[in-house]
Design a protein around this motif. Structure first.
Motif, mmCIF file in Angstrom:
data_model
loop_
_atom_site.group_PDB
_atom_site.id
_atom_site.type_symbol
_atom_site.label_atom_id
_atom_site.label_comp_id
_atom_site.label_asym_id
_atom_site.label_seq_id
_atom_site.Cartn_x
_atom_site.Cartn_y
_atom_site.Cartn_z
ATOM 1 N N ASP A 21 -43.342 -2.553 -8.721
ATOM 2 C CA ASP A 21 -43.756 -1.903 -7.552
ATOM 3 C C ASP A 21 -42.749 -1.282 -6.983
ATOM 4 O O ASP A 21 -41.416 -1.706 -7.118
ATOM 5 C CB ASP A 21 -44.310 -3.095 -6.505
ATOM 6 N N THR A 22 -42.806 0.039 -6.457
ATOM 7 C CA THR A 22 -41.494 0.870 -6.169
ATOM 8 C C THR A 22 -40.634 0.083 -4.986
ATOM 9 O O THR A 22 -39.617 0.105 -5.049
ATOM 10 C CB THR A 22 -42.152 1.966 -5.346
ATOM 11 N N ILE A 23 -41.260 -0.516 -4.054
ATOM 12 C CA ILE A 23 -40.603 -1.379 -2.891
ATOM 13 C C ILE A 23 -39.976 -2.470 -3.229
ATOM 14 O O ILE A 23 -38.700 -2.392 -3.291
ATOM 15 C CB ILE A 23 -41.493 -1.690 -1.659
ATOM 16 N N ILE A 27 -35.654 -2.558 -3.445
ATOM 17 C CA ILE A 27 -35.000 -3.463 -2.677
ATOM 18 C C ILE A 27 -33.985 -4.442 -3.798
ATOM 19 O O ILE A 27 -32.683 -4.948 -3.458
ATOM 20 C CB ILE A 27 -35.943 -4.623 -2.118
ATOM 21 N N GLY A 28 -34.272 -4.423 -4.978
ATOM 22 C CA GLY A 28 -33.621 -4.926 -6.180
ATOM 23 C C GLY A 28 -33.219 -6.382 -5.687
ATOM 24 O O GLY A 28 -33.843 -7.210 -5.837
ATOM 25 N N GLY A 29 -31.800 -6.462 -5.655
ATOM 26 C CA GLY A 29 -31.184 -7.789 -5.578
ATOM 27 C C GLY A 29 -31.355 -8.633 -4.168
ATOM 28 O O GLY A 29 -30.865 -9.637 -3.889
ATOM 29 N N PHE A 214 -46.880 -4.371 2.302
ATOM 30 C CA PHE A 214 -47.074 -3.549 3.374
ATOM 31 C C PHE A 214 -45.981 -4.004 4.369
ATOM 32 O O PHE A 214 -45.157 -3.064 4.924
ATOM 33 C CB PHE A 214 -48.423 -3.499 3.846
ATOM 34 N N ARG A 215 -46.011 -5.201 4.877
ATOM 35 C CA ARG A 215 -45.023 -5.862 5.894
ATOM 36 C C ARG A 215 -43.690 -5.634 5.385
ATOM 37 O O ARG A 215 -42.581 -5.256 6.091
ATOM 38 C CB ARG A 215 -45.416 -7.015 6.148
ATOM 39 N N ILE A 216 -43.345 -5.886 3.975
ATOM 40 C CA ILE A 216 -41.876 -5.698 3.603
ATOM 41 C C ILE A 216 -41.528 -4.497 3.447
ATOM 42 O O ILE A 216 -40.331 -4.128 3.524
ATOM 43 C CB ILE A 216 -42.025 -6.347 1.898
ATOM 44 N N GLU A 217 -42.413 -3.463 3.136
ATOM 45 C CA GLU A 217 -41.698 -2.209 2.912
ATOM 46 C C GLU A 217 -41.641 -1.571 4.431
ATOM 47 O O GLU A 217 -40.706 -0.935 4.764
ATOM 48 C CB GLU A 217 -43.037 -1.467 2.424
ATOM 49 N N PHE A 236 -35.444 -10.798 0.948
ATOM 50 C CA PHE A 236 -37.032 -10.927 1.464
ATOM 51 C C PHE A 236 -37.419 -12.214 0.554
ATOM 52 O O PHE A 236 -37.482 -11.890 -0.781
ATOM 53 C CB PHE A 236 -37.843 -9.788 0.924
ATOM 54 N N PHE A 237 -37.868 -13.133 0.926
ATOM 55 C CA PHE A 237 -38.481 -14.398 0.148
ATOM 56 C C PHE A 237 -39.833 -13.901 -0.232
ATOM 57 O O PHE A 237 -40.592 -13.742 0.689
ATOM 58 C CB PHE A 237 -38.256 -15.683 1.114
ATOM 59 N N VAL A 238 -40.238 -14.125 -1.580
ATOM 60 C CA VAL A 238 -41.508 -13.935 -2.049
ATOM 61 C C VAL A 238 -41.986 -15.193 -2.642
ATOM 62 O O VAL A 238 -41.197 -15.961 -3.371
ATOM 63 C CB VAL A 238 -41.617 -12.754 -3.053
ATOM 64 N N THR A 239 -43.042 -15.487 -2.852
ATOM 65 C CA THR A 239 -43.690 -16.662 -3.252
ATOM 66 C C THR A 239 -43.632 -16.706 -4.605
ATOM 67 O O THR A 239 -44.227 -15.665 -5.150
ATOM 68 C CB THR A 239 -44.868 -17.318 -2.499
ATOM 69 N N LYS A 240 -43.229 -17.775 -5.216
ATOM 70 C CA LYS A 240 -43.030 -18.097 -6.692
ATOM 71 C C LYS A 240 -44.253 -18.988 -6.913
ATOM 72 O O LYS A 240 -44.438 -20.033 -6.644
ATOM 73 C CB LYS A 240 -41.684 -18.297 -7.106
#
Length: 240
Positions: A21-23, A27-29, A214-217, A236-240
């Motif tokens: 995904d682009t966003i 954000i990358g690292g 959406f919110r992250i972007e 940005f913490f994303v659920t694993k």
């Protein structure tokens, strides 16, 4: 063992989709890993492996999982943050901080590099006034990140928030979105106010917005527009 690899392959496929995904690519690292407290066994192993593969430098886990995760992460990139929730509704702040100190020490001994302490906006000021007395001893060479539900912070509260966090030299503020009310929310306005107020804040900005792209972007675009200098340390913490 087959089940473990099956879970890992499935999660790996999901994470590859997210990565494309682009966003997330932009954000990358800045992507960090959030492992839910109810994850265990093969799912915990898969989540940890996914965090390593994605190049996350931070992973947030329940304190009870640190001793399990640490052997898998030793000598690898992600640093472990132990996640605590400070509750004072049935006890005093003194008792809550005493319990936090005991549990944080145990987490550090198990391999955590720091803590995320989530608390209510109503408790923030008194927590910071009391924790700063033991801050250097308790969190020496460890990360202290303070988490608050962004919906609890009013437009006029940001100055007090950053004054309190500066008092204890918090390494990061963690803004959580516990419930997204969509178009009825003033989420963007709150982030805008935060970024415009935190001109003297020296800590990092962390966000736990679920996997809500959406919110992250929205947050990422506002950071780049208003405070590009903080983008490198934002997570940005994303659920694993």
């Amino acid at each position: 063992m087959f089940q473990l690899y099956h879970i890992y392959d499935k999660l790996k496929s999901i994470m590859i989709d997210i990565k494309s995904d682009t966003i997330f690519s932009e954000i990358g690292g800045g992507i960090a890993a959030w492992v839910p407290s109810d994850v265990s066994g093969g799912d915990l192993a898969a989540a940890t492996a996914s965090a390593v593969e994605m190049g996350c430098d931070l992973i947030s886990v329940a304190p009870s999982n640190i001793s399990v995760v640490w052997p898998w992460l030793e000598h690898k990139c992600p640093q472990i943050l132990a996640r605590f929730y400070l509750k004072t509704d049935a006890t005093t702040m003194d008792a809550a901080i005493s319990e936090l100190a005991i549990n944080a020490n145990a987490a550090f001994k198990a391999g955590a590099c720091g803590v995320q302490v989530f608390l209510s906006m109503a408790d923030l000021a008194v927590f910071c006034r009391q924790i700063h007395i033991v801050r250097d001893d308790l969190f020496f060479n460890k990360k202290l990140c303070v988490g608050i539900d962004i919906s609890e912070i009013g437009s006029g509260d940001w100055g007090r928030v950053f004054d309190s966090l500066s008092m204890i030299r918090a390494d990061a503020i963690v803004l959580a979105l516990a419930r997204d009310t969509g178009g009825k929310s003033d989420f963007v306005g709150r982030i805008y106010g935060m970024l415009n107020t935190a001109t003297t804040w020296n800590g990092a900005f962390h966000f736990t917005l679920g996997n809500n792209l959406f919110r992250i972007e929205q947050v990422w675009r506002l950071i780049l527009a208003l405070r590009p200098g903080i983008a490198r340390d934002a997570r940005f913490f994303v659920t694993k």
